[in-house]
Design a protein around this motif. Sequence first.
Motif, PDB file in Angstrom:
ATOM      1  N   SER A   1       0.822  -1.209   0.000  1.00 11.95           N
ATOM      2  CA  SER A   1       0.000   0.000   0.000  1.00 11.95           C
ATOM      3  C   SER A   1       0.856   1.260   0.000  1.00 11.95           C
ATOM      4  O   SER A   1       1.916   1.304   0.626  1.00 11.95           O
ATOM      5  CB  SER A   1      -0.914  -0.009   1.241  1.00 11.95           C
ATOM      6  OG  SER A   1      -1.773   1.112   1.249  1.00 11.95           O
ATOM      7  N   HIS A   2       0.386   2.265  -0.735  1.00 10.51           N
ATOM      8  CA  HIS A   2       1.024   3.586  -0.688  1.00 10.51           C
ATOM      9  C   HIS A   2      -0.018   4.621  -1.048  1.00 10.51           C
ATOM     10  O   HIS A   2      -1.217   4.305  -1.156  1.00 10.51           O
ATOM     11  CB  HIS A   2       2.252   3.643  -1.617  1.00 10.51           C
ATOM     12  CG  HIS A   2       1.960   3.418  -3.066  1.00 10.51           C
ATOM     13  ND1 HIS A   2       1.443   4.391  -3.883  1.00 10.51           N
ATOM     14  CD2 HIS A   2       2.113   2.320  -3.852  1.00 10.51           C
ATOM     15  CE1 HIS A   2       1.308   3.921  -5.112  1.00 10.51           C
ATOM     16  NE2 HIS A   2       1.692   2.659  -5.125  1.00 10.51           N
ATOM     17  N   SER A   3       0.401   5.869  -1.226  1.00 11.61           N
ATOM     18  CA  SER A   3      -0.549   6.969  -1.399  1.00 11.61           C
ATOM     19  C   SER A   3      -0.419   7.690  -2.732  1.00 11.61           C
ATOM     20  O   SER A   3      -1.023   8.750  -2.925  1.00 11.61           O
ATOM     21  CB  SER A   3      -0.378   7.991  -0.258  1.00 11.61           C
ATOM     22  OG  SER A   3       0.952   8.480  -0.225  1.00 11.61           O
TER      23      SER A   3
ATOM     24  N   PHE B   1       0.532   0.008  -8.869  1.00 15.06           N
ATOM     25  CA  PHE B   1      -0.574  -0.086  -7.915  1.00 15.06           C
ATOM     26  C   PHE B   1      -1.602  -1.086  -8.431  1.00 15.06           C
ATOM     27  O   PHE B   1      -1.480  -1.606  -9.551  1.00 15.06           O
ATOM     28  CB  PHE B   1      -1.251   1.268  -7.645  1.00 15.06           C
ATOM     29  CG  PHE B   1      -1.420   2.183  -8.835  1.00 15.06           C
ATOM     30  CD1 PHE B   1      -2.158   1.792  -9.950  1.00 15.06           C
ATOM     31  CD2 PHE B   1      -0.865   3.449  -8.837  1.00 15.06           C
ATOM     32  CE1 PHE B   1      -2.313   2.631 -11.040  1.00 15.06           C
ATOM     33  CE2 PHE B   1      -1.020   4.309  -9.927  1.00 15.06           C
ATOM     34  CZ  PHE B   1      -1.750   3.896 -11.020  1.00 15.06           C
TER      35      PHE B   1
ATOM     36  N   ARG C   1      -3.974   1.589  -2.666  1.00 19.86           N
ATOM     37  CA  ARG C   1      -4.120   1.006  -1.327  1.00 19.86           C
ATOM     38  C   ARG C   1      -3.906  -0.511  -1.317  1.00 19.86           C
ATOM     39  O   ARG C   1      -3.774  -1.096  -0.238  1.00 19.86           O
ATOM     40  CB  ARG C   1      -5.511   1.324  -0.766  1.00 19.86           C
ATOM     41  CG  ARG C   1      -5.726   2.785  -0.429  1.00 19.86           C
ATOM     42  CD  ARG C   1      -6.996   2.971   0.381  1.00 19.86           C
ATOM     43  NE  ARG C   1      -6.888   2.330   1.693  1.00 19.86           N
ATOM     44  CZ  ARG C   1      -7.927   2.058   2.472  1.00 19.86           C
ATOM     45  NH1 ARG C   1      -9.162   2.324   2.047  1.00 19.86           N
ATOM     46  NH2 ARG C   1      -7.766   1.509   3.648  1.00 19.86           N
ATOM     47  N   ALA C   2      -3.931  -1.156  -2.466  1.00 14.86           N
ATOM     48  CA  ALA C   2      -3.761  -2.618  -2.490  1.00 14.86           C
ATOM     49  C   ALA C   2      -3.046  -3.035  -3.774  1.00 14.86           C
ATOM     50  O   ALA C   2      -3.495  -2.705  -4.871  1.00 14.86           O
ATOM     51  CB  ALA C   2      -5.111  -3.312  -2.388  1.00 14.86           C
TER      52      ALA C   2
ATOM     53  N   THR D   1      -4.911  -8.905   2.048  1.00 12.68           N
ATOM     54  CA  THR D   1      -5.919  -7.852   2.011  1.00 12.68           C
ATOM     55  C   THR D   1      -7.190  -8.357   2.686  1.00 12.68           C
ATOM     56  O   THR D   1      -7.360  -9.559   2.911  1.00 12.68           O
ATOM     57  CB  THR D   1      -6.231  -7.434   0.561  1.00 12.68           C
ATOM     58  OG1 THR D   1      -6.528  -8.599  -0.209  1.00 12.68           O
ATOM     59  CG2 THR D   1      -5.053  -6.717  -0.063  1.00 12.68           C
TER      60      THR D   1
ATOM     61  N   ALA E   1      -8.341  -2.938   1.006  1.00  6.56           N
ATOM     62  CA  ALA E   1      -7.314  -2.442   1.933  1.00  6.56           C
ATOM     63  C   ALA E   1      -6.481  -3.621   2.435  1.00  6.56           C
ATOM     64  O   ALA E   1      -6.931  -4.780   2.387  1.00  6.56           O
ATOM     65  CB  ALA E   1      -7.967  -1.720   3.115  1.00  6.56           C
ATOM     66  N   PRO E   2      -5.270  -3.359   2.934  1.00  3.11           N
ATOM     67  CA  PRO E   2      -4.507  -4.422   3.585  1.00  3.11           C
ATOM     68  C   PRO E   2      -5.278  -4.948   4.785  1.00  3.11           C
ATOM     69  O   PRO E   2      -6.077  -4.222   5.400  1.00  3.11           O
ATOM     70  CB  PRO E   2      -3.218  -3.716   4.019  1.00  3.11           C
ATOM     71  CG  PRO E   2      -3.120  -2.508   3.155  1.00  3.11           C
ATOM     72  CD  PRO E   2      -4.528  -2.083   2.885  1.00  3.11           C
TER      73      PRO E   2
ATOM     74  N   LYS F   1       5.042  -1.463   2.333  1.00  3.64           N
ATOM     75  CA  LYS F   1       5.149  -0.316   1.446  1.00  3.64           C
ATOM     76  C   LYS F   1       6.147  -0.625   0.337  1.00  3.64           C
ATOM     77  O   LYS F   1       6.976  -1.535   0.462  1.00  3.64           O
ATOM     78  CB  LYS F   1       5.620   0.922   2.232  1.00  3.64           C
ATOM     79  CG  LYS F   1       4.805   1.242   3.472  1.00  3.64           C
ATOM     80  CD  LYS F   1       5.311   2.501   4.160  1.00  3.64           C
ATOM     81  CE  LYS F   1       6.748   2.377   4.635  1.00  3.64           C
ATOM     82  NZ  LYS F   1       6.945   1.346   5.663  1.00  3.64           N
TER      83      LYS F   1
END
Length: 432
Positions: A111-113, A339, A356-357, A376, A382-383, A390
């Motif tokens: 997951s990251h942003s 991603f 996010r996944a 997930t 989501a995780p 990360k």
Amino acid sequence: MKHCDKITRRNVLQAGFLGGLGLSLSNFLNLSALNAETTGKKSSKADSVLFLNLAGGVSHLDTLDRKPEAPVETQGEFKSIQTCIPGHSVCEYMPKYAAMADQFTLIRGISHSAGAHPQGQSWISTGNRPVPALIYPSLGSVVSKEISSKPDLPGYVAIPKTEWNAGYMGDAYAPFKTNTVPRPGQPFQVRGISLPDGLTIEKVNQRQQLLSKLDRRFKEDSTESQLLEALDKFGSQAYNMITSKRARAAFDVERESSKIRGLFGTDEFSQSVFLGCRLIEYGVPFVTATYQGWDTHTENFAGHRRLLPPLDVGITAGLKMLKQKGLLERTLVVIMGEFGRTPKINVNAGRDHYPRANWCLMTGGGIKPGQFIGGTNKAGDAPDDKTNIKPDDIAATIYHALGIDPLMEYYTNTGRPTMLVPHGRIMRELFA
């Protein structure tokens, strides 16, 4: 560019701590030297990396992170098939992987942003969250500096090309791009290696002598050290590659046995993986093969129906080739995109960006196969509660496998000290 790989800020902190135990700086330096001998590249688990980049963002839910308990509108159109690992099912369009799943390790819930492609690619390629003030070097650029390669071959090759770059390290450590891929039954020519009609080695040598004279004149008038370093490296590399029979042989895929060639499909991705494995065999320490097309905002399922069969063939054929040649144990194979994609299917029958996944496959290079790391939740959005992975951790783990300290410190061309992956955790649970 200055490079501080002996003493870092972390070392200084360690020295201060050890001073409290009665150890002098000289004692500390002696211990550091001993540690380098016992934990340096001699203890590395891999000599090379083959990174298969699924550019655009493959859908995690439609491939390896299936969610049979999710709502129908999340599951989508594909059926699941059972793999050779009990309880692990994958998309119906990945039967070859399903039969060999126990030879890979699957990391889920990354997951990251960064929700845009350039930023997502930057993050997975460097292990650092993108920031405007600094462009970090990609994994291949660092590897090409830290791991010695053959003088007649690049340390970092991108098939056919890549947006990954050398960042603050400078263009001397940028990837060599083939800009093309092999086509079965046709001679494979790469610009900068293959000699055009009418050009002989003797003429190349004459041109090289002229260029050397021009280079000396240019150096007298220029002060741009990174530019000069890049020009020197590219010039000598091009000359070495063109005049080297070995380098030309590495790219001459028609020399490979029909048994090996028969493992791969005729599509561009399979042929890219084939060439990548061959370059690994000839001593290139870092190779990327980029597979474009996964940005399925529209017609996600039609797109994945087209893209998945070549992926299925390419990754399993690459594993077989490396294993048959005795290279898999020392070659870390990494397969991932920037991603995943949204659990919700949009009005265009597509899925959108979803940082996010995400998943990553690894094999070879000391990886213990048949594992599942992370996960997930049931909805796949989501995780799960136990997972905190990360891109930084993936990068730190790749460096660790190669015997490169992820906390090694470089200086940028402005004099700023910067660690390679300051926030990454080495995922030691991956290794046998």
